[in-house]
Write an enzyme that holds these catalytic residues in place. Structure first.
Site, short mmCIF file in Angstrom:
data_model
loop_
_atom_site.label_atom_id
_atom_site.label_comp_id
_atom_site.label_asym_id
_atom_site.label_seq_id
_atom_site.Cartn_x
_atom_site.Cartn_y
_atom_site.Cartn_z
N ARG A 56 4.67 -27.83 9.54
CA ARG A 56 4.40 -29.31 10.33
C ARG A 56 5.62 -30.12 10.00
O ARG A 56 5.60 -30.55 8.76
CB ARG A 56 3.06 -29.71 10.01
CG ARG A 56 2.78 -30.81 11.16
CD ARG A 56 1.24 -31.42 10.60
NE ARG A 56 0.33 -30.51 11.05
CZ ARG A 56 -0.81 -30.50 10.48
NH1 ARG A 56 -1.00 -31.12 9.42
NH2 ARG A 56 -1.78 -29.81 11.07
N TYR A 86 -11.75 -30.28 16.20
CA TYR A 86 -10.97 -31.44 15.79
C TYR A 86 -9.63 -31.33 16.84
O TYR A 86 -9.14 -32.22 17.39
CB TYR A 86 -10.59 -31.45 14.35
CG TYR A 86 -9.78 -32.76 14.04
CD1 TYR A 86 -10.42 -34.09 13.82
CD2 TYR A 86 -8.40 -32.83 13.73
CE1 TYR A 86 -9.69 -35.16 13.61
CE2 TYR A 86 -7.63 -33.84 13.46
CZ TYR A 86 -8.32 -34.98 13.39
OH TYR A 86 -7.78 -36.29 12.92
N ASP A 87 -9.20 -30.10 16.84
CA ASP A 87 -7.89 -29.98 17.58
C ASP A 87 -8.10 -30.40 19.10
O ASP A 87 -7.44 -30.90 19.67
CB ASP A 87 -7.11 -28.75 17.37
CG ASP A 87 -6.86 -28.39 15.94
OD1 ASP A 87 -7.23 -29.16 15.19
OD2 ASP A 87 -5.95 -27.43 15.80
N1 UDP Z 1 -4.32 -27.43 0.64
C1 UDP Z 1 -4.31 -26.61 -0.50
N2 UDP Z 1 -4.77 -27.16 -1.55
C2 UDP Z 1 -6.09 -28.04 -1.56
C3 UDP Z 1 -6.01 -28.60 -0.29
C4 UDP Z 1 -5.42 -28.25 0.77
O1 UDP Z 1 -3.24 -25.79 -0.67
O2 UDP Z 1 -6.60 -28.25 -2.28
C5 UDP Z 1 -3.42 -27.05 1.67
C6 UDP Z 1 -4.16 -26.74 3.06
O3 UDP Z 1 -4.63 -25.42 3.05
C7 UDP Z 1 -2.78 -26.92 4.23
C8 UDP Z 1 -2.25 -28.18 3.27
O4 UDP Z 1 -2.65 -28.02 2.03
O5 UDP Z 1 -2.06 -25.86 4.03
C9 UDP Z 1 -2.40 -29.45 4.05
O6 UDP Z 1 -3.99 -29.60 3.86
P1 UDP Z 1 -4.70 -30.80 4.33
O7 UDP Z 1 -6.22 -30.72 4.20
O8 UDP Z 1 -4.16 -32.06 3.51
O9 UDP Z 1 -4.41 -31.34 5.74
P2 UDP Z 1 -3.80 -30.35 7.01
O10 UDP Z 1 -2.55 -30.87 7.21
O11 UDP Z 1 -4.08 -29.20 6.66
O12 UDP Z 1 -4.84 -30.92 8.22
#
Ligand code: UDP
Length: 314
Positions: free
Chosen positions: A278, A145-146
């Site tokens: 982020r 993706y990145d």
């Molecule tokens: N995350 C989490 N629990 C979940 C889903 C995601 O702790 O059930 C964490 C994930 O590892 C990341 C952050 O939440 O650190 C944001 O995840 P998301 O998949 O929403 O999007 P990303 O910003 O990583 O693309």
């Protein structure tokens, strides 16, 4: 009639863009979507309007029809979805964007590329601005993706330089709201759905990683401003997001409080290359588009919780 194409228009953000476009009687909206992650429910209200059509289409295949504007959103966007078939994701990012750029070039359409904060990878700066080149692992689990999205940006920039194609690039930071797929694994939908169902809340790692969450309506207003900005035809890339930063663990506690849930927290391994921080610097969007988000996290979560509560009520 303004002929507008929205690729991925049945998806989460794409469908919000369609909803906004449909408010104007001057728009005829065509959606290309293979419904791999998009949903008919998201676009159902527009189907009988006479100004809307859905074409089931995989953007990895070329498409030929004149349009005035192209919103190119088609791509699985949640880490869980885009890692299911990483090679397909790369092809969607690269071939899909190439096909849409060819279309824009042929018919002199303006194309807006839905890029992502993931182009910054695991950023080494606490606040990411557009001049930061990022910290991306080219062979990691997120690289499909990145790197796919980075290549897509590069194609956009080169079409503009080489052929004068009218391109616009927005880098979308974490966005949430109604129409998120209940099972796509993103943190906001996961935490809300787990809380409402009384299931354990899954924290990845120790939850100290941060994200900054933007409500869908704010994001769509930024995207439309970018497309319709004609003052200097600003190409971008421009960050769109909400700089209100929060740790994942604090988001979990907030959602628990707002839903009145007694779900417990469970800790899971941190997925590979999961960014530790982020947060968008949105000063460029302020300067060029006079845009900034208006919806606070509390307000946006309230609306999103309401959406999922209704969805889960039999
Ligand atoms: N995350 C989490 N629990 C979940 C889903 C995601 O702790 O059930 C964490 C994930 O590892 C990341 C952050 O939440 O650190 C944001 O995840 P998301 O998949 O929403 O999007 P990303 O910003 O990583 O693309």
């Amino acid at each position: 009639m303004n002929r507008v194409l929205v690729t991925g228009g049945a998806g989460f953000l794409g469908s919000h863009v369609c909803a906004e476009l449909m408010k104007s009687p001057d728009h005829f909206v065509t959606v290309l979507d293979d419904l791999s992650t998009g949903k008919m429910e998201n676009i159902a209200p527009f189907l009988d309007s006479g100004r809307f059509e859905l074409i089931r289409w995989d953007v990895r295949q070329p498409f030929d029809r004149p349009f005035d504007q192209i919103f190119h959103a088609a791509c699985p966007a949640s880490p869980e979805a885009y890692q299911k078939s990483p090679t397909s994701t790369t092809k969607t990012c690269v071939l899909g964007t190439l096909n849409m750029l060819e279309l824009a070039k042929k018919y002199d359409a303006k194309i807006l590329q839905f890029s992502t904060s993931e182009v910054y990878g695991n950023p080494l700066t606490p606040l990411q601005n557009e001049s930061y080149f990022g910290n991306v692992n080219p062979v990691g689990v997120r690289s499909c993706y990145d790197e796919g999205k980075r290549c897509a940006e590069s194609l956009c920039a080169d079409f503009a330089r080489e052929f004068g194609t009218k391109v616009k690039i927005v880098r979308i930071f974490n966005t949430y709201g109604p129409h998120m797929d209940i099972a796509d694994g993103r943190v906001v939908s996961n935490f809300i759905v787990q809380s409402l169902r009384g299931e354990p809340i899954t924290i990845h790692g120790d939850g100290s990683q941060t994200r900054s969450f933007c409500y869908a309506d704010d994001m769509v207003s930024g995207i439309l401003r970018m497309m319709n900005d004609t003052a200097d035809d600003f190409q971008g890339p421009v960050n769109l997001g909400n700089p209100e930063e929060i740790r994942v663990i604090d988001l979990a506690r907030k959602v628990l409080g707002m839903t009145g849930s007694s779900s417990r927290l469970v800790y899971k391994a941190l997925p590979g290359d999961d960014p530790i921080q982020r947060r968008p610097d949105i000063s460029l969007a302020g300067e060029k588009l006079n845009w900034k988000p208006k919806v606070s996290l509390d307000e946006g979560l309230e609306k999103t919780i309401r959406y999922f509560r209704e969805l889960l009520t039999p």
